[in-house]
Design a protein around this motif. Structure first.
Motif, PDB file in Angstrom:
ATOM      1  N   LEU A 192       0.827  -1.209   0.000  1.00 40.76           N
ATOM      2  CA  LEU A 192       0.000   0.000   0.000  1.00 40.76           C
ATOM      3  C   LEU A 192       0.863   1.261   0.000  1.00 40.76           C
ATOM      4  N   LEU A 193       1.871   1.296   0.860  1.00 33.01           N
ATOM      5  CA  LEU A 193       2.736   2.477   0.927  1.00 33.01           C
ATOM      6  C   LEU A 193       3.547   2.656  -0.354  1.00 33.01           C
ATOM      7  N   THR A 194       3.792   1.579  -1.068  1.00 32.47           N
ATOM      8  CA  THR A 194       4.530   1.663  -2.325  1.00 32.47           C
ATOM      9  C   THR A 194       3.683   2.262  -3.433  1.00 32.47           C
ATOM     10  N   VAL A 195       2.412   1.881  -3.515  1.00 32.02           N
ATOM     11  CA  VAL A 195       1.566   2.366  -4.604  1.00 32.02           C
ATOM     12  C   VAL A 195       0.867   3.690  -4.281  1.00 32.02           C
ATOM     13  N   LEU A 196       0.762   4.019  -3.013  1.00 33.35           N
ATOM     14  CA  LEU A 196       0.032   5.226  -2.617  1.00 33.35           C
ATOM     15  C   LEU A 196       0.535   6.515  -3.271  1.00 33.35           C
ATOM     16  N   PRO A 197       1.848   6.748  -3.378  1.00 37.49           N
ATOM     17  CA  PRO A 197       2.275   7.989  -4.049  1.00 37.49           C
ATOM     18  C   PRO A 197       1.781   8.090  -5.493  1.00 37.49           C
ATOM     19  N   PHE A 198       1.717   6.970  -6.184  1.00 36.99           N
ATOM     20  CA  PHE A 198       1.309   6.976  -7.577  1.00 36.99           C
ATOM     21  C   PHE A 198      -0.210   7.151  -7.718  1.00 36.99           C
ATOM     22  N   ILE A 199      -0.942   6.585  -6.794  1.00 40.89           N
ATOM     23  CA  ILE A 199      -2.387   6.824  -6.759  1.00 40.89           C
ATOM     24  C   ILE A 199      -2.655   8.296  -6.487  1.00 40.89           C
ATOM     25  N   GLU A 229      -0.561  19.945  -0.931  1.00 40.96           N
ATOM     26  CA  GLU A 229      -0.674  18.757  -1.778  1.00 40.96           C
ATOM     27  C   GLU A 229       0.674  18.210  -2.209  1.00 40.96           C
ATOM     28  N   PHE A 230       1.659  19.069  -2.429  1.00 37.23           N
ATOM     29  CA  PHE A 230       2.963  18.552  -2.846  1.00 37.23           C
ATOM     30  C   PHE A 230       3.840  18.186  -1.658  1.00 37.23           C
ATOM     31  N   ALA A 231       3.566  18.748  -0.494  1.00 34.83           N
ATOM     32  CA  ALA A 231       4.210  18.270   0.733  1.00 34.83           C
ATOM     33  C   ALA A 231       3.751  16.840   1.012  1.00 34.83           C
ATOM     34  N   ILE A 232       2.455  16.590   0.825  1.00 30.97           N
ATOM     35  CA  ILE A 232       1.920  15.239   1.009  1.00 30.97           C
ATOM     36  C   ILE A 232       2.557  14.274   0.016  1.00 30.97           C
ATOM     37  N   LEU A 233       2.703  14.698  -1.228  1.00 30.99           N
ATOM     38  CA  LEU A 233       3.315  13.823  -2.232  1.00 30.99           C
ATOM     39  C   LEU A 233       4.729  13.426  -1.814  1.00 30.99           C
ATOM     40  N   TYR A 234       5.527  14.395  -1.384  1.00 29.47           N
ATOM     41  CA  TYR A 234       6.880  14.066  -0.922  1.00 29.47           C
ATOM     42  C   TYR A 234       6.829  13.091   0.253  1.00 29.47           C
ATOM     43  N   MET A 235       5.928  13.339   1.215  1.00 27.62           N
ATOM     44  CA  MET A 235       5.828  12.468   2.396  1.00 27.62           C
ATOM     45  C   MET A 235       5.421  11.049   1.995  1.00 27.62           C
ATOM     46  N   LEU A 236       4.568  10.929   0.990  1.00 26.34           N
ATOM     47  CA  LEU A 236       4.185   9.597   0.520  1.00 26.34           C
ATOM     48  C   LEU A 236       5.372   8.877  -0.126  1.00 26.34           C
ATOM     49  N   PHE A 237       6.179   9.609  -0.887  1.00 24.42           N
ATOM     50  CA  PHE A 237       7.403   9.011  -1.429  1.00 24.42           C
ATOM     51  C   PHE A 237       8.341   8.590  -0.302  1.00 24.42           C
ATOM     52  N   ALA A 238       8.502   9.442   0.700  1.00 26.49           N
ATOM     53  CA  ALA A 238       9.365   9.121   1.832  1.00 26.49           C
ATOM     54  C   ALA A 238       8.844   7.897   2.585  1.00 26.49           C
ATOM     55  N   ALA A 239       7.532   7.806   2.758  1.00 24.06           N
ATOM     56  CA  ALA A 239       6.938   6.654   3.443  1.00 24.06           C
ATOM     57  C   ALA A 239       7.181   5.365   2.650  1.00 24.06           C
ATOM     58  N   ALA A 240       7.068   5.439   1.335  1.00 27.07           N
ATOM     59  CA  ALA A 240       7.333   4.266   0.495  1.00 27.07           C
ATOM     60  C   ALA A 240       8.792   3.834   0.629  1.00 27.07           C
ATOM     61  N   LEU A 241       9.674   4.793   0.621  1.00 27.73           N
ATOM     62  CA  LEU A 241      11.097   4.475   0.793  1.00 27.73           C
ATOM     63  C   LEU A 241      11.366   3.879   2.172  1.00 27.73           C
ATOM     64  N   ALA A 242      10.762   4.440   3.206  1.00 29.26           N
ATOM     65  CA  ALA A 242      10.944   3.928   4.561  1.00 29.26           C
ATOM     66  C   ALA A 242      10.417   2.504   4.686  1.00 29.26           C
ATOM     67  N   ALA A 243       9.308   2.228   4.026  1.00 29.49           N
ATOM     68  CA  ALA A 243       8.720   0.889   4.077  1.00 29.49           C
ATOM     69  C   ALA A 243       9.667  -0.165   3.500  1.00 29.49           C
TER      70      ALA A 243
END
Length: 145
Positions: free
Chosen positions: A8-15, A51-65
């Motif tokens: 989920l954390l991997t695909v969430l930034p792209f969604i 919205e773009f702060a959230i996008l960065y955080m989603l990328f960071a979350a995917a990387l952390a996962a």
């Protein structure tokens, strides 16, 4: 459960990127149209930062996962989120009743930078916050195999 969280954390930034693209393809009053035009305008302008702060955080979350959130990857995620902000503004320039502006790109990048420095301070310097929790949760999934 933990593996599904990782997926989920991997695909969430792209969604989320798809959602941004869809919203910027719509008239600007589709989501939010408040009676007071100054309040409506202020909220919509502030959303660029968010919205773009959230996008960065989603990328960071995917990387952390995936245990890949390093300083270098964090910078690359910030650059990617910022470049997507630029692409989104260019995309908006082709949509009737929408506009693109350099100030909107600057707001997008400021939002990304605010989130980037938040991660830099809390995750890299103090090893705390939700990214640390994500990393620890997904690390347990890997070590329990």
């Amino acid at each position: 459960m933990r593996k599904s969280l990782k997926v989920l954390l991997t695909v969430l930034p792209f969604i989320y990127m798809g959602a941004i693209w869809y919203m910027s393809s719509q008239p600007d009053d589709l989501i939010l149209d408040l009676p007071s035009s100054s309040v409506d305008h202020f909220i919509k302008e502030a959303l660029h930062l968010v919205e773009f702060a959230i996008l960065y955080m989603l990328f960071a979350a995917a990387l952390a996962a995936h245990g890949k959130l390093t300083s270098t990857w964090s910078i690359l995620a910030a650059i990617l989120a910022s470049l997507y902000g630029i692409c989104d503004e260019i995309h908006q320039s082709f949509i009737p009743a929408r506009s693109a502006s350099l100030i909107d790109v600057i707001k997008d990048v400021i939002g990304v930078l605010a989130a980037y420095f938040h991660v830099r301070y809390h995750y890299f310097k103090h090893h705390r916050g939700f990214l640390t929790i994500i990393e620890n949760m997904t690390r347990k999934a890997v070590s329990s195999r």
